[in-house]
Design a protein around this motif. Structure first.
Motif, PDB file in Angstrom:
ATOM      1  N   SER A  74       8.701  -2.839   8.757  1.00 50.93           N
ATOM      2  CA  SER A  74       7.374  -2.281   8.531  1.00 50.93           C
ATOM      3  C   SER A  74       7.426  -1.116   7.564  1.00 50.93           C
ATOM      4  N   VAL A  75       6.690  -0.089   7.905  1.00 52.15           N
ATOM      5  CA  VAL A  75       6.464   1.041   7.018  1.00 52.15           C
ATOM      6  C   VAL A  75       7.766   1.735   6.627  1.00 52.15           C
ATOM      7  N   SER A  76       7.789   2.229   5.403  1.00 54.94           N
ATOM      8  CA  SER A  76       8.913   3.039   4.938  1.00 54.94           C
ATOM      9  C   SER A  76       8.391   4.377   4.441  1.00 54.94           C
ATOM     10  N   THR A  77       9.200   5.419   4.634  1.00 52.84           N
ATOM     11  CA  THR A  77       8.871   6.720   4.084  1.00 52.84           C
ATOM     12  C   THR A  77      10.027   7.206   3.214  1.00 52.84           C
ATOM     13  N   LEU A  78       9.680   7.751   2.089  1.00 51.48           N
ATOM     14  CA  LEU A  78      10.647   8.375   1.187  1.00 51.48           C
ATOM     15  C   LEU A  78      10.405   9.872   1.247  1.00 51.48           C
ATOM     16  N   LEU A 104       6.507  10.426   1.055  1.00 49.67           N
ATOM     17  CA  LEU A 104       5.726   9.345   0.466  1.00 49.67           C
ATOM     18  C   LEU A 104       5.837   8.130   1.388  1.00 49.67           C
ATOM     19  N   ARG A 105       4.726   7.416   1.497  1.00 48.46           N
ATOM     20  CA  ARG A 105       4.679   6.324   2.461  1.00 48.46           C
ATOM     21  C   ARG A 105       4.438   4.995   1.767  1.00 48.46           C
ATOM     22  N   SER A 120       0.837  -1.188   0.000  1.00 50.95           N
ATOM     23  CA  SER A 120       0.000   0.000   0.000  1.00 50.95           C
ATOM     24  C   SER A 120       0.877   1.245   0.000  1.00 50.95           C
ATOM     25  N   GLN A 121       0.557   2.197  -0.889  1.00 44.40           N
ATOM     26  CA  GLN A 121       1.312   3.435  -0.960  1.00 44.40           C
ATOM     27  C   GLN A 121       0.377   4.628  -0.820  1.00 44.40           C
ATOM     28  N   SER A 122       0.901   5.668  -0.179  1.00 42.39           N
ATOM     29  CA  SER A 122       0.126   6.905  -0.074  1.00 42.39           C
ATOM     30  C   SER A 122       1.058   8.107  -0.071  1.00 42.39           C
ATOM     31  N   PRO A 123       0.611   9.250  -0.597  1.00 39.40           N
ATOM     32  CA  PRO A 123      -0.642   9.414  -1.334  1.00 39.40           C
ATOM     33  C   PRO A 123      -0.551   8.808  -2.725  1.00 39.40           C
ATOM     34  N   SER A 124      -1.677   8.609  -3.370  1.00 39.07           N
ATOM     35  CA  SER A 124      -1.627   8.091  -4.732  1.00 39.07           C
ATOM     36  C   SER A 124      -1.234   9.195  -5.708  1.00 39.07           C
TER      37      SER A 124
END
Lengths: 116, 112
Positions: free
Chosen positions: A73-77, A21-22, A5-9
């Protein structure tokens, strides 16, 4: 869902602003990748995380780009001081295995970044 | 410098006929090769792969051929179906490396 799952689209931002970006990988996948695809180009490797090992940052295009991942777990760019050439679709992928015959990567739908 | 090249940006094929998508690579250290398929507004999905110890791998309607001496691989889809219409990416990797190198993609249109 069970996928990446990525956000935002979609994200539209002004030149010079920072964006984040997540990516939520598939549960249990130890490897996580960020790629970007600029218009008319192939997928360009940015960064790779494998478990608790030091990430492979060799694909990051400049020091304005950074990424973090907490455990598996979650990654952020994060892109600081965005430029128009940063406009692209940023794709996250995860994999249950490490680097040996990476094989199947599971991609998210991507985050489309437009820098005005 | 593009290490994986897909020189045909698009291909149109009649339903029921064979689709052949081509890919060339420059790095002789690459030893694992993959094809991904991408529909609009979706991420790429894995389709089929081949190791450099083989020259052919078949999975249903999809067959990948590898010619190591020519540094060339191809994906054959037979018979082609309208649902196969998508962008196909070729990708290559050196064992132990973290990175998959992708081509620029070929847009396949299967005409009913």
């Amino acid at each position: 869902g069970a996928g990446v799952s990525q956000s935002p689209s979609n994200k539209v931002t002004e030149k010079g602003k920072d964006v984040e970006l997540r990516c939520d990988p598939i549960s249990g996948h130890t490897a996580l990748y960020w790629y970007r695809q600029r218009l008319g180009q192939g997928l360009e490797f940015l960064i790779y995380f494998q478990g608790n090992s030091a990430p492979d940052k060799s694909g990051l295009p400049s020091d304005r780009f950074s990424a973090e991942r907490t455990g598996e777990s979650v990654s952020t760019l994060t892109i600081q001081r965005t430029q128009q050439e940063d406009s692209a679709v940023y794709l996250c992928a995860s994999s249950p295995r490490g680097t040996i015959n990476t094989g199947e990567l599971f991609f998210g739908e991507g985050s489309r970044l437009t820098v005005l | 410098d593009q290490q994986v090249k897909q020189n045909s940006p698009s291909l149109s094929v009649q339903e029921g006929r064979i689709s052949i998508l081509n890919c060339d690579y420059t790095n002789s250290m690459f030893d694992y090769f993959l094809w991904y398929k991408k529909y609009p507004a979706e991420g790429p999905t894995f389709l089929i792969s081949i190791s450099s110890i083989k020259d052919k791998n078949e999975d249903g309607r999809f067959t990948v051929f590898l010619n190591k001496s020519a540094k060339h691989l191809s994906l054959h889809i037979v018979p082609s179906q309208p649902g196969d219409s998508a962008v196909y990416f070729c990708a290559s990797q050196e064992t132990g490396a973290n990175n998959l190198f992708f081509g620029t993609g070929t847009r396949l249109t299967v005409i009913p």
